[in-house]
Design an enzyme around this catalytic site. Structure first.
Site, PDB file in Angstrom:
ATOM      1  N   ASN A 272       2.172   5.108  -2.351  1.00  0.00           N
ATOM      2  CA  ASN A 272       2.627   6.036  -1.320  1.00  0.00           C
ATOM      3  C   ASN A 272       2.785   5.276   0.006  1.00  0.00           C
ATOM      4  OD1 ASN A 272      -0.232   5.748  -0.822  1.00  0.00           O
ATOM      5  ND2 ASN A 272      -0.108   7.582   0.439  1.00  0.00           N
ATOM      6  N   CYS A 274       1.296   4.925   2.905  1.00  0.00           N
ATOM      7  CA  CYS A 274       0.184   4.235   3.561  1.00  0.00           C
ATOM      8  C   CYS A 274      -0.660   3.403   2.614  1.00  0.00           C
ATOM      9  CB  CYS A 274      -0.683   5.238   4.306  1.00  0.00           C
ATOM     10  SG  CYS A 274       0.121   5.901   5.784  1.00  0.00           S
ATOM     11  N   GLY A 275      -0.336   3.404   1.340  1.00  0.00           N
ATOM     12  CA  GLY A 275      -0.924   2.466   0.402  1.00  0.00           C
ATOM     13  C   GLY A 275      -2.190   2.901  -0.296  1.00  0.00           C
ATOM     14  N   GLU A 276      -2.740   4.083   0.034  1.00  0.00           N
ATOM     15  CA  GLU A 276      -4.007   4.474  -0.594  1.00  0.00           C
ATOM     16  C   GLU A 276      -3.824   5.030  -1.997  1.00  0.00           C
ATOM     17  OE1 GLU A 276      -2.821   8.304   1.592  1.00  0.00           O
ATOM     18  OE2 GLU A 276      -2.652   6.143   1.891  1.00  0.00           O
ATOM     19  N   THR A 441      -4.901  12.570  11.794  1.00  0.00           N
ATOM     20  CA  THR A 441      -4.872  13.864  12.465  1.00  0.00           C
ATOM     21  C   THR A 441      -6.110  14.690  12.165  1.00  0.00           C
ATOM     22  OG1 THR A 441      -2.462  13.833  12.339  1.00  0.00           O
ATOM     23  CG2 THR A 441      -3.494  15.935  12.814  1.00  0.00           C
TER      24      THR A 441
END
Length: 628
Positions: A272, A274-276, A441
């Site tokens: 995805n 952001c890589g997580e 957020t």
């Protein structure tokens, strides 16, 4: 310990503003339907519980772990659950394998647009597309290469954004042996190009072995070697680009697949944005985070400790809530729904880790701090797997569960015997359970606890809040742990609590060490930015990535202030006396600090959400931080 600032929204202007702007349900005329944040928690809890036999019981339990700040569902869940809207509750998607033909390519462009329209971030592997200059049989033309089609995706994403939809976040990966890898590495040197993408190189073990041995490295496609380069020279070009402008990142793709507990039924080539979440074709994952800062008893005392019982209770309930969300969510594409239901993966993670360490008096970059993080995340993983086994006994295992294959992988990876025994006896409801997302957020919503497993960013800073078009005002944003210390300390105690270190105080190697400690207990992956000082030499910089590989990370992303993406602009810090400290009074006539510069585009998530402060900047959306 006091209730989290996210619950006491009257005491936290920014938290209430974020809730009102992003998560408060409104009708078609813009009138609020959620009167308070408590109404939002109740809406989400009731929506998740609709698939339970005893809906009242589980709605109450789901509400309890959100209302007291122990669990924070990801933004898609908070905004969409129970809204009745045609939106997905999943944050992350990896799209299908792109075929190497024009019709198939544009079919996939359409799928990407539909997914982003519903609010999902997407990842794609472009390694399947033939290199620039390859002959296209039957039409007497040369191929334009994968980067030309990435430009098309980039334009589509900007169009979705211009229509007022949620930010467009995309990840593009390319194999280190693709003939166009050098152009991919340099793509973002061109002003304005591929700004809606994060870029990552898929680096396999054979490539890293060749780098270390300085061997020749063939670039191949379609069974043909197009040319040969020196592996170390190619690695140095990746590192130089990352040093100069923070991209591309590196994904250790063989490790991702070797450690994938679902490797018996899937193969992964992308993540995805952001890589997580490394995901297979049409893979989808929903996210939620345990707020560790809310679980510390007796903060700032010798008795400070994380309450393991409250942690286990929150994890057990959160796993059930997220599992229910799988069944109540909509999906942009049927293939995504099928994949999600076949494996029932989730990404339960943490936020506030660094804040919790400060509350316990331990520094983020210390051995003691890493030992605590190791213990906490081990407890979280164990509780999540035991909860999923209990759910399997009650509701059934995920459809593609292979007991023998799964247990073999759990044993190979050193999972505790009691967890393996539970899985053997009961099955497993969810194919994968843990992941650590940026939580930018929702960490602000929780009173500005530290984001994900990132360190404390800054003690305090000023931030502009846009209340209406053309109308903005400033508010002081204070770190959760620092604010609690200043509210409770005596006049004889120091201004900072023991153990408080911020991102700019921490050596890059210690960032990597914390990521590696966390990865031991996370079955998916981790979104983490390794902050690198501008003054770090290139020779030392490129060693950070090799250290990440040696310590067992699944990938590495760094940020060094630079002249291409823009060195971090500075603003005067909030005067220490300007913060809410009962023991300090500003000198008469002290001028107010210079306000922060206007927001800038985040190099990781693509949203114009970078807030500049002191010598650092933080993204309010994804938690990315960078320090000079």
């Amino acid at each position: 310990m006091t209730a989290p600032l996210s619950v006491q929204t009257s005491d936290n202007t920014l938290a209430r503003h974020i809730w009102d702007l992003k998560y408060r349900l409104r009708n078609s005329d813009g009138q609020p339907l959620d009167a308070t944040p408590g109404d939002t928690w109740k809406r989400v809890a009731r929506a998740a519980a609709t698939v339970e036999t005893d809906q009242t019981l589980w709605a109450e339990r789901f509400h309890a772990i959100m209302a007291d700040g122990r669990f924070l569902p990801a933004g898609r869940i908070l905004a969409g659950a129970g809204s009745g809207r045609d939106v997905t509750l999943f944050n992350c998607f990896v799209m299908g394998r792109i075929p190497d033909d024009m019709a198939g390519i544009f079919d996939h462009l359409k799928e990407a647009a539909l997914t982003m329209q519903q609010g999902g971030g997407i990842g794609y592997d472009f390694s399947t597309l033939r290199p620039r200059g390859a002959v296209v049989a039957g039409i007497g033309a040369d191929a334009s290469g994968p980067l030309s089609f990435m430009d098309v995706w980039d334009a589509m994403c900007r169009t979705i954004m211009s229509a007022g939809r949620r930010r467009g976040a995309m990840m593009a990966t390319l194999s280190a042996d693709h003939p166009d890898i050098e152009a991919f590495i340099q793509a973002k040197r061109e002003a304005g190009r591929l700004r809606m993408f994060n870029l990552s190189v898929l680096a396999g073990d054979d490539f890293l072995d060749a780098v270390r041995a300085d061997r020749a490295w063939p670039l191949r496609f379609g069974g043909r070697t197009w040319r040969t380069v020196r592996a170390r020279a190619l690695w140095d070009s990746i590192m130089q680009a990352t040093y100069d402008y923070a991209e591309p990142g590196v994904i250790f793709i063989d490790r991702v697949n070797h450690l994938n507990r679902l490797g018996y039924c899937e193969s992964i080539r992308a993540t995805n944005p952001c890589g997580e979440q490394p995901l297979p074709p049409y893979g989808a994952c929903l996210l939620g985070s345990i707020n560790l800062a809310q679980l510390v008893d007796a903060p700032f005392t010798p008795r400070a400790r994380l309450d393991h019982e409250r942690l286990a209770d929150a994890v057990t309930t959160a796993v059930r809530l997220l599992d229910d969300i799988i069944d109540v969510s909509r999906f942009p594409l049927p293939a995504q729904a099928a994949e999600a239901h076949a494996k029932r993966r989730m990404g339960l993670g943490v936020t506030g880790l660094a804040s919790a360490l400060v509350l316990c008096g331990q520094a983020y970059d210390s051995e003691a701090g890493r030992a605590l993080a190791d213990d906490w995340l081990a407890q979280l993983s164990r509780a999540a797997y035991l909860a999923s086994a209990d759910l399997a006994a009650e509701k059934g295992s995920f459809p593609l569960f292979d007991r023998d294959a799964h247990l073999a992988r759990l044993e190979e990876q050193g999972v505790a015997s009691d967890v393996r025994e539970a899985v053997a006896a009961k099955g497993l409801r969810n194919g994968l359970l843990t992941s650590i997302a940026p939580t930018g957020t929702i960490s602000l919503l929780a009173g500005n606890v530290s984001s994900g497993i990132e360190p404390v960013f800054s003690r305090s800073y000023r931030r502009r809040i846009l209340e209406s078009p053309g109308q903005a005002r400033e508010t002081v944003v204070e770190d959760f742990a620092w604010r609690l210390w200043r509210q409770t300390r005596t006049a004889a105690q120091p201004a900072d609590p023991p153990g408080l270190v911020t991102a700019e105080d921490i050596a890059p190697a210690d960032h990597v060490r914390m990521q590696a400690v966390a990865q031991r207990h996370i079955d998916s992956s981790i979104s983490k930015t390794i902050n690198v000082p501008r003054t770090m030499s290139f020779a030392a910089f490129k060693d950070v990535y090799l250290l990440a590989h040696e310590l067992g990370c699944k990938g590495c992303t760094t940020y060094r202030p630079n002249d291409i993406t823009g060195a971090v602009l500075t603003a005067s810090p909030v005067d220490q006396d300007d913060a809410d400290d009962p023991h300090a009074v500003p000198p008469p006539g002290t001028p107010p600090p210079i306000p922060p510069v206007a927001t800038a585009v985040c190099p990781r998530c693509g949203e114009a959400a970078i807030q500049h402060l002191e010598s650092c900047a933080v993204c309010a959306q994804c938690g990315f931080s960078a320090c000079a």
